[in-house]
Design an enzyme around this catalytic site. Structure first.
Site, PDB file in Angstrom:
ATOM      1  N   GLU A   1      -6.111 -10.537  -2.091  1.00  0.00           N
ATOM      2  CA  GLU A   1      -6.942 -10.442  -0.866  1.00  0.00           C
ATOM      3  C   GLU A   1      -8.414 -10.296  -1.227  1.00  0.00           C
ATOM      4  O   GLU A   1      -9.129  -9.463  -0.661  1.00  0.00           O
ATOM      5  CB  GLU A   1      -6.513  -9.225  -0.023  1.00  0.00           C
ATOM      6  CG  GLU A   1      -5.038  -9.188   0.332  1.00  0.00           C
ATOM      7  CD  GLU A   1      -4.647  -7.964   1.165  1.00  0.00           C
ATOM      8  OE1 GLU A   1      -5.526  -7.275   1.704  1.00  0.00           O
ATOM      9  OE2 GLU A   1      -3.429  -7.717   1.281  1.00  0.00           O
TER      10      GLU A   1
ATOM     11  N   GLU B   1       0.808  -1.229   0.000  1.00  0.00           N
ATOM     12  CA  GLU B   1       0.000   0.000   0.000  1.00  0.00           C
ATOM     13  C   GLU B   1       0.840   1.278   0.000  1.00  0.00           C
ATOM     14  O   GLU B   1       0.633   2.176   0.812  1.00  0.00           O
ATOM     15  CB  GLU B   1      -0.989  -0.028   1.174  1.00  0.00           C
ATOM     16  CG  GLU B   1      -1.892  -1.250   1.105  1.00  0.00           C
ATOM     17  CD  GLU B   1      -2.808  -1.425   2.311  1.00  0.00           C
ATOM     18  OE1 GLU B   1      -2.789  -0.591   3.217  1.00  0.00           O
ATOM     19  OE2 GLU B   1      -3.556  -2.430   2.332  1.00  0.00           O
TER      20      GLU B   1
HETATM   21  O1  9MR Z   1      -7.877  -8.517   7.682  1.00  0.00           O
HETATM   22  C1  9MR Z   1      -6.800  -7.935   8.415  1.00  0.00           C
HETATM   23  C2  9MR Z   1      -7.252  -7.566   9.797  1.00  0.00           C
HETATM   24  O2  9MR Z   1      -7.635  -8.722  10.521  1.00  0.00           O
HETATM   25  C3  9MR Z   1      -6.131  -6.838  10.535  1.00  0.00           C
HETATM   26  O3  9MR Z   1      -6.607  -6.379  11.784  1.00  0.00           O
HETATM   27  C4  9MR Z   1      -5.656  -5.644   9.712  1.00  0.00           C
HETATM   28  C5  9MR Z   1      -4.451  -4.988  10.350  1.00  0.00           C
HETATM   29  O4  9MR Z   1      -3.406  -5.898  10.458  1.00  0.00           O
HETATM   30  O5  9MR Z   1      -5.287  -6.062   8.404  1.00  0.00           O
HETATM   31  C6  9MR Z   1      -6.317  -6.694   7.680  1.00  0.00           C
HETATM   32  O6  9MR Z   1      -5.832  -7.116   6.426  1.00  0.00           O
HETATM   33  C7  9MR Z   1      -5.462  -6.062   5.528  1.00  0.00           C
HETATM   34  C8  9MR Z   1      -4.233  -6.523   4.767  1.00  0.00           C
HETATM   35  O7  9MR Z   1      -3.212  -6.895   5.642  1.00  0.00           O
HETATM   36  C9  9MR Z   1      -3.767  -5.454   3.819  1.00  0.00           C
HETATM   37  N1  9MR Z   1      -4.818  -5.024   2.938  1.00  0.00           N
HETATM   38  C10 9MR Z   1      -6.096  -4.653   3.581  1.00  0.00           C
HETATM   39  C11 9MR Z   1      -6.551  -5.781   4.499  1.00  0.00           C
HETATM   40  C12 9MR Z   1      -7.907  -5.449   5.118  1.00  0.00           C
HETATM   41  O8  9MR Z   1      -7.810  -4.315   5.931  1.00  0.00           O
END
Ligand code: 9MR
Length: 342
Positions: free
Chosen positions: A256, A149
């Site tokens: 994702e 990101e």
């Molecule tokens: O789904 C993930 C959530 O459980 C976590 O709390 C969060 C922070 O670590 O990250 C979420 O996953 C993200 C991913 O790592 C990067 N792209 C966006 C995803 C959804 O927010």
């Protein structure tokens, strides 16, 4: 518009997601000519039904959050690996490929790094961290999201963060790729981002960044497009995005995917329409991904399998963005995804 979606979802409380028609399907991974993945949290593996679903349906695992700095880096700067090791062991036991997520993320800048100042100690700690994490799974992780990101929300340039401030805007990314390569000569190293499907401007900036990294000597080996999309995504947008992203010739990780009903902007009126939209979007993703040249299809990863475990539930408990319902039954969305591959 928010009210319209809320009303549409309210109407659906009458028919819960768990009651939505389940479809009979062979395992998703048996239908695809490419690895099919999901994310997991270590604690979820204690749920025998969930563990069985994962082992049956997918061929690749990503840690949902326990391989990020927020879990690995402790306040005193020491590193912990118990949860990621568990996920890695589960992958090994079940013959699943393992994918690393994520090394450098603007959203995570632990105090243990922040207090190091900007001298050579910071650069050394950055290198040591990447070496420790990537080195630990060397030979097992097929790939890594090295930088996550990096493009600004509106697609205008790159984000500022602790890493860019201390090590340089492009330099911190180039260094991350180089350090990851030093630690594992074989893992495919990804630049990963979101909203690349619905924001062409962000996609263009993302592709320019990929080119800049290659020019700077970063061993960038693949592009990840998260694909957190909504059920009203316009037909054709996903296909156009994947084609555009593939234009550099690098492997693509659809990394994702989930399709939110709640985030649809009221263009679809009721739950039935939202679910049909969701199925259509999953089908388009399957078709567009399988139309990529075989050597560019790195993997297709769902961000969870069962609705009940989705991160989107925190935003709206009524959302049902994943291919399986709370009970682990395949939904129409999974049926549409599978049909598009046949
Ligand atoms: O789904 C993930 C959530 O459980 C976590 O709390 C969060 C922070 O670590 O990250 C979420 O996953 C993200 C991913 O790592 C990067 N792209 C966006 C995803 C959804 O927010």
């Amino acid at each position: 518009m928010v009210l319209a979606s809320a009303l549409a979802l309210g109407a659906c409380d009458r028919k819960s997601a768990a009651q939505a028609a389940a479809v009979d399907l062979p395992p998703l991974k048996s239908l695809a000519g490419f690895p099919v993945g999901t994310c997991v949290q270590a604690a979820q593996l204690d749920d025998a039904a969930f563990a069985a679903l994962v082992a049956a349906q997918v061929s690749q695992l990503t840690a949902e959050w326990e391989m990020k700095m927020e879990y690995i880096v402790q306040d005193d700067g020491s590193l912990r690996f118990d949860a990621p090791d568990r996920i890695a062991a589960f992958a090994r036991t079940h013959g699943l490929r393992f994918f690393g997520h994520t090394l450098v993320w603007y959203a995570q800048s632990p105090a243990a790094f922040a207090r190091l100042g900007s001298g050579p100690g910071f650069a050394a700690a950055y290198r040591d961290y990447i070496h420790a994490v990537v080195g630990r799974y060397r030979g097992q992780a097929a790939g890594w999201d090295v930088v996550n990101e990096a493009v600004a929300e509106d697609g205008e340039g790159w984000r500022e963060c602790l890493w860019s401030q201390r090590l340089g805007r492009l330099e911190h990314m180039t260094l991350a790729f180089q350090h990851a390569r030093e630690a594992d000569p074989d893992a495919v190293l990804f630049l990963n981002d979101y909203n690349l499907e619905n924001l062409p401007k962000k996609r263009a900036t993302f592709l320019k960044l990929a080119e800049a990294l290659l020019k700077a000597g970063a061993p960038l080996g693949g592009l990840g497009t998260q694909t957190h999309v909504a059920a009203d995504l316009k037909a054709g947008e996903l296909t156009a995005a994947l084609k555009d992203l593939a234009s550099l010739g690098l492997p693509i990780h659809l990394s994702e995917m989930d399709v939110s009903l709640s985030r649809a902007k009221g263009l679809l009126r009721d739950r039935r329409e939202l679910e049909a939209g969701q199925a259509r979007v999953y089908a388009e993703a399957a078709e567009a991904f399988s139309s990529l040249p075989a050597r560019q299809r790195f993997a297709f990863t769902f961000w969870g399998l069962r609705d009940g475990e989705s991160w989107l539930k925190r935003e709206d408990a009524r959302d049902t963005p994943l291919p399986f319902d709370d009970a682990g039954q395949a939904k129409a969305a999974a049926g549409a995804w599978a049909a598009a591959l046949r």
